[in-house]
Design a protein around this motif. Structure first.
Motif, mmCIF file in Angstrom:
data_model
loop_
_atom_site.group_PDB
_atom_site.id
_atom_site.type_symbol
_atom_site.label_atom_id
_atom_site.label_comp_id
_atom_site.label_asym_id
_atom_site.label_seq_id
_atom_site.Cartn_x
_atom_site.Cartn_y
_atom_site.Cartn_z
ATOM 1 N N MET A 1 10.741 16.166 30.989
ATOM 2 C CA MET A 1 11.912 17.100 30.879
ATOM 3 C C MET A 1 13.434 16.336 30.150
ATOM 4 O O MET A 1 13.795 16.852 29.417
ATOM 5 C CB MET A 1 12.402 17.667 32.200
ATOM 6 N N MET A 2 13.402 15.339 30.845
ATOM 7 C CA MET A 2 14.709 14.567 30.365
ATOM 8 C C MET A 2 14.531 13.942 28.890
ATOM 9 O O MET A 2 15.625 14.215 28.430
ATOM 10 C CB MET A 2 14.775 13.052 31.260
ATOM 11 N N MET A 3 13.532 13.400 28.537
ATOM 12 C CA MET A 3 13.403 13.034 27.199
ATOM 13 C C MET A 3 13.258 14.110 26.230
ATOM 14 O O MET A 3 13.624 14.030 24.920
ATOM 15 C CB MET A 3 12.074 11.942 27.100
ATOM 16 N N MET A 4 12.643 15.124 26.685
ATOM 17 C CA MET A 4 12.437 16.476 25.873
ATOM 18 C C MET A 4 13.522 16.997 25.486
ATOM 19 O O MET A 4 14.092 17.709 24.354
ATOM 20 C CB MET A 4 11.484 17.601 26.386
ATOM 21 N N TYR A 6 16.464 15.688 24.637
ATOM 22 C CA TYR A 6 17.040 15.233 23.489
ATOM 23 C C TYR A 6 16.930 16.070 22.128
ATOM 24 O O TYR A 6 17.631 16.309 21.158
ATOM 25 C CB TYR A 6 16.759 13.862 23.101
ATOM 26 N N TYR A 8 14.904 15.331 19.757
ATOM 27 C CA TYR A 8 14.318 14.642 18.660
ATOM 28 C C TYR A 8 13.267 13.724 19.265
ATOM 29 O O TYR A 8 13.168 12.599 18.386
ATOM 30 C CB TYR A 8 15.736 13.948 17.821
ATOM 31 N N VAL A 9 13.009 13.638 20.444
ATOM 32 C CA VAL A 9 11.863 12.439 21.016
ATOM 33 C C VAL A 9 10.618 13.364 21.063
ATOM 34 O O VAL A 9 10.567 14.371 21.539
ATOM 35 C CB VAL A 9 12.690 12.191 22.285
ATOM 36 N N VAL A 11 7.369 13.691 22.798
ATOM 37 C CA VAL A 11 6.739 13.291 24.115
ATOM 38 C C VAL A 11 5.555 14.206 24.403
ATOM 39 O O VAL A 11 5.181 15.171 23.985
ATOM 40 C CB VAL A 11 7.859 14.041 25.141
ATOM 41 N N PRO A 36 11.736 8.097 17.904
ATOM 42 C CA PRO A 36 11.309 7.313 19.207
ATOM 43 C C PRO A 36 10.016 8.365 19.893
ATOM 44 O O PRO A 36 10.164 9.845 19.664
ATOM 45 C CB PRO A 36 12.310 7.809 19.995
ATOM 46 N N SER A 37 8.937 7.867 20.135
ATOM 47 C CA SER A 37 8.149 8.712 20.934
ATOM 48 C C SER A 37 7.876 8.243 22.364
ATOM 49 O O SER A 37 7.922 6.991 22.341
ATOM 50 C CB SER A 37 6.706 8.464 20.106
ATOM 51 N N LEU A 38 7.264 8.951 23.280
ATOM 52 C CA LEU A 38 6.909 8.554 24.608
ATOM 53 C C LEU A 38 5.734 9.329 24.986
ATOM 54 O O LEU A 38 5.576 10.337 24.997
ATOM 55 C CB LEU A 38 8.192 9.117 25.396
ATOM 56 N N ILE A 39 4.884 8.306 25.554
ATOM 57 C CA ILE A 39 3.522 8.844 25.935
ATOM 58 C C ILE A 39 3.515 8.504 27.417
ATOM 59 O O ILE A 39 3.610 7.091 27.684
ATOM 60 C CB ILE A 39 2.319 8.434 25.127
#
Lengths: 157, 1022
Positions: A1-4, A6, A8-9, A11, A36-39
């Motif tokens: 939730m936190m990164m989404m 933004y 433009y990340v 996730v 930036p990408s987060l898995i």
């Protein structure tokens, strides 16, 4: 939730044992995403004390998703440029009846039940409630309509 | 000293936690090896309601990092609660900013530190004093303990003195050597030590607390006119510390009968040559002094307990008047300094004094390098030289800068009657647990003193373990590994071919082998060097088939109880009947709640261990056995033979400094794990060709890349070892006549069985069978791996799960646990992107299995020679580290772009123009950049233009890189969250893989919420 938040990340939340292809899709999208990408990958561990044994770690991932303990989703900001919802919930509606069974299958939880039964019951009930609450919020996000949204952020390109 | 002594058998972390609990109302922590169990004890005791000196359980808060823990300690102190923390190494470094604040504000606290090395050229979880030296300028007082007993005795001094003096204390002891050494010690009781608390000082501490009913302003900014004077105002508090500490030491000495001073002298009162040191080495030095005294040598030791504030008065009092020469031992290295910290302290004390002694400094024991009595002997011998060597090292051979003192043979200096034993085991086979139990039995049931220390390699499970036990009538001061055992047990039959298990075994000693063979076959299997040793040293040789007995009794691979019982039977450390009773009592305690059947099974194991020992007659002619050198395998690279094999054979201590010439910067060869061939699986999968639907899911999920699909041409099938089954690769249209085979590397497999479990065929195409039955696959694997060409371009590897598995994994055979949930993710990433990948790896499981010397699982692509380039910085900075990679690469690629643009402007040749333009268009597109980079390289090849020359120097940056940060939840959710968030927000093209085991983050919840629980929530990072 936190990164989404933004916007433009990229996730993704994955568990390869639950859906092999979903992890591969997420991986390809994340790598190709020009930003930036987060898995976040669910990873059973020897410290969990799987009752089914470490020979069933892939199966444990599957159980985690089926029971609603873990959800699979991808948030791809590029979709917003196409007028689509960037958030896709990839896991099916959980079978909540399996939630407590899942917790009991791991010594990290069941040992708490042995030591502090009353506390454990209370905790595990609230864990299930929290998982439901969270899953509902994912469902609400997945249902959002982006067809008329005008992209205001520059996403990647 | 009139009270009945209460003994307990515990390790140093327990002792520190035990005392700390009494004096703490709050503990704020973040776990780090080797300090973690201190916090775990406090956590457990608090959960069960154990009371501190105020009759309350300690409130324990686990924070997101050591920085957070120190901040919380600071806050809790300001609120008027006695607060402690536990840490080590990098964790202590993260606390340093707050330590200045806490000291500056004269807040009483004790930080218990199991001193550990700091990461530089490599990470080390092991002990030295680099961390505590880095904190010596903070204003904390520092107390050193050298043994588990000293830890018990001096931890209380620290807590008492901090309350009275207001100066915060750092109480340290050696990581692993003291923190994890099990000793029988005398426990101080709360009712004896609490009366020593200065209640008035405690009340003043409470009165000074921040409280709106008595409001204060504290922690202002001060300008040049007053900052300096206000700082100097604290001097009197520091001046008072040594006497306060000395006074409490006297009181503790009275209580315990053990004499403590800020500086304790041991040895001959007329000694001329002494060593000055602190920590666990002081115990070994004392042992050496006893040995030398018996030979009439007059030597001594000044062991430091109060390191800061350094008390010149107490130091002078402790020195022998006869003193002529001093060797100062530092357990740390300060590159570029005149000398190490303790050496400099001692030098400056003597500066300008009349008849000052000769002082030399030396380094020892870095990263838990074992420091033995023979090394200490060489230090004393050095002092006897006309010109003692300065800046020396001990315990290693420095053949590059020649600073090391000569290594001497080990001499047994343990007091008479001390029995020493070594047990070789396999990680998770129960050997270590059984030995801890044996120590407890001997410690609790008899008057004997005992000691245990447990050595592991860095494999998560299935690795090498060696337990070092000592028992005796006198207190055991040997703070080093057992080098001259009376008894050796080898619990793993295969070890006789891998390690020199008999090394140092005393003449007439006993050797117990868990042997899967009978007496005659065992004799055949023993390697020549062992036969010779057994015969020449008149060793009593026993065998027991623990493996078979374990299986017969239904215990599976857990042979520990059988072997433990056999040890008691053979060694006779205590009467066997007592041992049996005590072992059975322990079994009831451990397994009682698991049912009668389990208890009886273990009882049977105890009996079996005593009954089934066979004494093997050692033929006298074994003395004449000719030892054959190993021929070695032809295709092992030099580095593997000279470095990796040596370390894996437990002979790494013998490697000299020159081994690392060219590797000083921490670089290690890649892909070494492929040469280990550990063969640790009990069962491995066997491929059933006829059932296989060629989906490759088995390979996709394998945590160790030990099962892979291969595509073979007709010729390759023909050349394959006999009996190699293949199927036509399907669909035939795609694979054009190639053949398909699933191949298992049975010696790399860990036997988890996930492959067979996920196999979707109606009839399983993989069946788990015993490793022994599958050894013919070894040759087949070697053939597939070395002789069959890669065919990953036959299909598009990005298209499907199946196709991805024809690509070479560039991460293979890691030391991760069998069935690891993390490694299959990493493996796929390397298959798809490995050839252009850069990986920043946060410290944790993934950095340990990702690169624990000598095993490196990241490897190069067979055809291109490219592969993932991997590095680990720290735990907390990994996102930033990967961000730095990206920024650095981008800077180079922007340079290339600028050169090309200028070339285009100034009329480069046509071929270059086309290639440069294409590259510039696709600069941030991976595939486009791969294609264009080849064209650029072709276009500039042979050209002498300045553009071509500049670009060729930057050629390795042409292809777009795939930049990754790998780590676990502890990094991403907690300690590294701030950096991760910032890097994500930056918009930089970085990929982050969080392998979420929930082991760090979930513990936060459980710890915090017991016993009053109301929520159960996990942080949401996504």
């Amino acid at each position: 939730m936190m990164m989404m938040s933004y916007g433009y990340v990229y996730v993704a939340q994955v568990a390869m044992g639950a859906n092999q292809l979903q992890f591969m899709k997420a991986l390809k999208e994340a790598e190709a995403y020009p930003g930036p990408s987060l898995i976040i990958a669910y990873s059973p561990c020897i410290n969990h004390g799987l009752r089914a044994s470490m020979g069933k770690t892939q199966e444990e991932e599957k159980k985690a998703v089926e029971a609603g303990y873990w959800s699979l989703f991808r948030y791809n900001p590029l979709l917003e440029n196409e007028g689509k919802n960037p958030f896709q919930l990839d896991s099916k509606e959980p079978d909540w009846s399996k939630f407590q069974e899942f917790l009991n299958g791991e010594v990290r939880y069941s040992s708490l039940r042995n030591t502090f039964p009353a506390v454990a019951d209370q905790l595990f009930t609230s864990a299930e409630e929290n998982a439901k609450w969270r899953h509902n919020s994912y469902k609400r996000m997945a249902a959002m309509d982006f067809s008329n949204a005008s992209p205001s952020l520059s996403k990647g390109e | 000293m009139t009270k009945q002594k209460k003994f307990t058998t515990c390790d140093g972390n327990y002792a520190a936690a035990y005392i700390s609990y009494m004096f703490s109302e709050v503990a704020c922590i973040y776990p780090i090896t080797p300090s973690s169990t201190m916090a775990e004890y406090v956590d457990e005791w608090a959960a069960f309601g154990k009371k501190n000196m105020f009759g309350r359980p300690v409130r324990l808060a686990e924070m997101q990092s050591e920085g957070g823990a120190a901040g919380a300690v600071h806050g809790a102190l300001q609120s008027g609660a006695l607060t402690s923390t536990f840490t080590a190494s990098q964790g202590l470094l993260l606390m340093i900013p707050n330590m200045y604040k806490i000291a500056g504000e004269l807040l009483p606290t004790v930080f218990h530190v199991s001193a550990r090395a700091l990461a530089g050229h490599a990470l080390s979880i092991f002990g030295d004093h680099s961390d505590i030296y880095a904190a010596r300028q903070t204003g904390f007082a520092m107390i050193a303990s050298g043994s588990v007993q000293e830890e018990m005795d001096l931890a209380g001094v620290a807590h008492l003195a901090t309350i009275k003096s207001r100066v915060p204390f750092l109480a340290f002891f050696d990581g692993f050597r003291t923190s994890h050494e099990v000793q029988k010690i005398e426990a101080i009781q709360m009712e004896d030590i609490v009366p020593l608390v200065d209640q008035e000082a405690l009340q003043e501490f409470r009165n000074r607390a921040l409280n709106p009913e008595n409001p204060k302003t504290r922690g202002t900014a001060q300008n040049p006119e007053i900052f300096f004077q206000a700082k100097e105002a604290s001097n009197r508090f520091y001046d008072a510390v040594p006497d306060i500490v000395a006074d409490y030491m006297d009181q503790i000495s009275e209580l315990t009968g053990r004499k403590y001073r800020p500086f304790n002298y041991y040895g001959d009162p007329e000694a001329e040559n002494i060593i000055i040191a602190m920590g666990s080495v002081t115990e070994t030095i004392r042992e050496t002094i006893d040995y030398l005294s018996a030979q009439g040598k007059k030597v001594g030791l000044l062991s430091i307990h109060l390191f800061r504030p350094f008390s010149a008065k107490h130091f002078a009092e402790a020195l022998p008047k006869s003193l002529k020469r001093i060797a100062v031992l530092d357990r740390a290295k300060e590159p570029g300094a005149v000398g190490e910290p303790l050496y400099l302290d001692i030098r400056s004390y003597f500066y300008g004094k009349e008849n000052a002694p000769v002082i030399v400094g030396g380094r020892y024991g870095l990263g838990s390098k074992d420091t033995t009595p023979s090394q200490i002997l060489s230090v004393y011998e050095n002092l006897e030289m006309n010109e003692p060597k300065a800046g020396f090292t001990i315990g290693i051979v420095d053949d590059v800068t020649f600073k090391s003192l000569p290594l001497k043979p080990e001499i047994d200096m343990t007091p008479k009657g001390t029995k020493q034993a070594k047990f070789y085991g396999l990680g998770s086979d129960g050997t270590v647990g059984a030995n801890k139990n044996s120590i407890k039995i001997i410690g609790d049931a008899t008057e004997k003193y005992c000691q245990g220390y447990f050595q592991y390699d860095s494999k998560k499970s299935g690795g090498f373990t060696c337990s070092h036990l000592r028992f005796g009538d006198k207190q055991i001061r040997s703070t080093y590994l057992v080098t001259t055992p009376d008894f050796v047990a080898c619990h793993v039959p295969a070890y006789i071919h891998l390690y020199d298990v008999l090394k140092g075994l005393k003449k007439g000693g006993s050797f117990l082998l868990n042997s899967i063979w009978d007496e005659e076959e065992t004799k055949k299997q023993l390697p020549g060097h062992m036969k010779k040793y057994l015969a020449e040293n008149e060793i009593n040789f026993y065998i027991i088939n623990g493996t078979q007995l374990g299986e017969d009794l239904g215990l599976g691979t857990r042979t520990n109880t059988i072997m433990q019982s056999a040890f008691f039977k053979i060694s006779g450390v205590i009467p066997y009947s007592i041992a049996v009773d005590e072992m059975k009592k322990a079994i009831v305690k451990t397994y009682g709640n698991k049912g009668e059947q389990i208890v009886n099974m273990n009882f049977a194991a105890v009996d079996a261990g005593g009954k089934n020992i066979t004494k093997v007659e050692v033929p006298i002619e074994w003395k004449n056995v000719v030892i054959q050198g190993s021929n070695g395998e032809g295709d092992r690279p030099d580095y593997i033979i000279k470095v990796v094999d040596v370390i894996n054979g437990q002979r790494g201590d013998d490697l000299p400094v020159s081994t690392f010439t060219g590797y000083e910067d921490g670089t290690f060869e890649m892909g070494t794990s492929a040469y280990e061939k550990r063969g640790i699986a009990v069962h491995v999968p066997e491929w059933q060709a006829e059932n296989c639907i060629q989906c490759n899911q088995c390979a996709y999920v394998c945590p160790h890349a030990a099962i892979r699909p291969f595509l073979l041409t007709g010729q390759e099938v023909e050349n394959a070892p006999e009996g190699t089954e293949v199927r036509a690769a399907t669909p035939a249209k795609t694979f054009g006549g190639l053949n398909f085979r699933i191949q298992v590397s049975v010696l790399d497999c860990t036997g988890c069985g996930n492959c067979a479990d996920v196999c979707p065929s109606k009839e399983k195409a993989l069946i788990m069978k015993s490793l022994g039955s599958q050894l013919s696959e070894v040759e087949r694997w070697n053939y597939m791996d070395k002789k069959v060409s890669l065919k990953e371009k036959v299909v598009d590897k990005f298209q499907s799960v199946k196709n991805s598995q024809f690509a070479q994994p560039l991460f293979e055979f890691s030391g991760a646990c069998a069935g690891c949930g993390e490694t299959p993710y990493i493996k796929l990433i390397t298959q798809l992107y490995g050839e252009r990948m850069m990986i920043a790896n946060a410290t944790g499981c993934s950095s340990i299995y990702g690169g624990s010397a000598p095993a490196t699982p990241y490897c190069k692509h067979k055809d291109s020679g490219h592969g993932p380039t991997w590095a680990n910085s720290l735990f907390e900075d990994n996102a930033e580290y990967s961000f730095g990679f990206a920024e650095g690469v981008q800077a180079q690629r922007e340079r290339i772009a600028a050169i090309m643009e200028e070339a285009l402007k100034n009329g480069a040749p046509a071929a270059m123009k086309v290639a440069f333009s294409e590259w510039l268009v696709g600069i941030n597109n991976a595939n486009a950049s791969i294609v264009a980079s080849e064209k650029v390289k072709a276009a500039i090849a042979g050209s002498n233009s300045s553009y071509a020359r500049e670009i060729s120097k930057l050629a390795q940056y042409l292809v777009k890189k795939s930049i990754w940060a790998f780590g676990g939840d502890g990094w991403a959710y907690d300690i590294g969250y701030g950096g991760l968030d910032h890097v994500m927000a930056s918009g930089q093209d970085i990929n982050i893989l969080v392998m979420d085991t929930e082991v760090y983050s979930l513990l936060v919840q459980l710890r915090n919420l017991l016993p009053q629980v109301n929520v159960f929530v996990k942080k949401t990072l996504a």
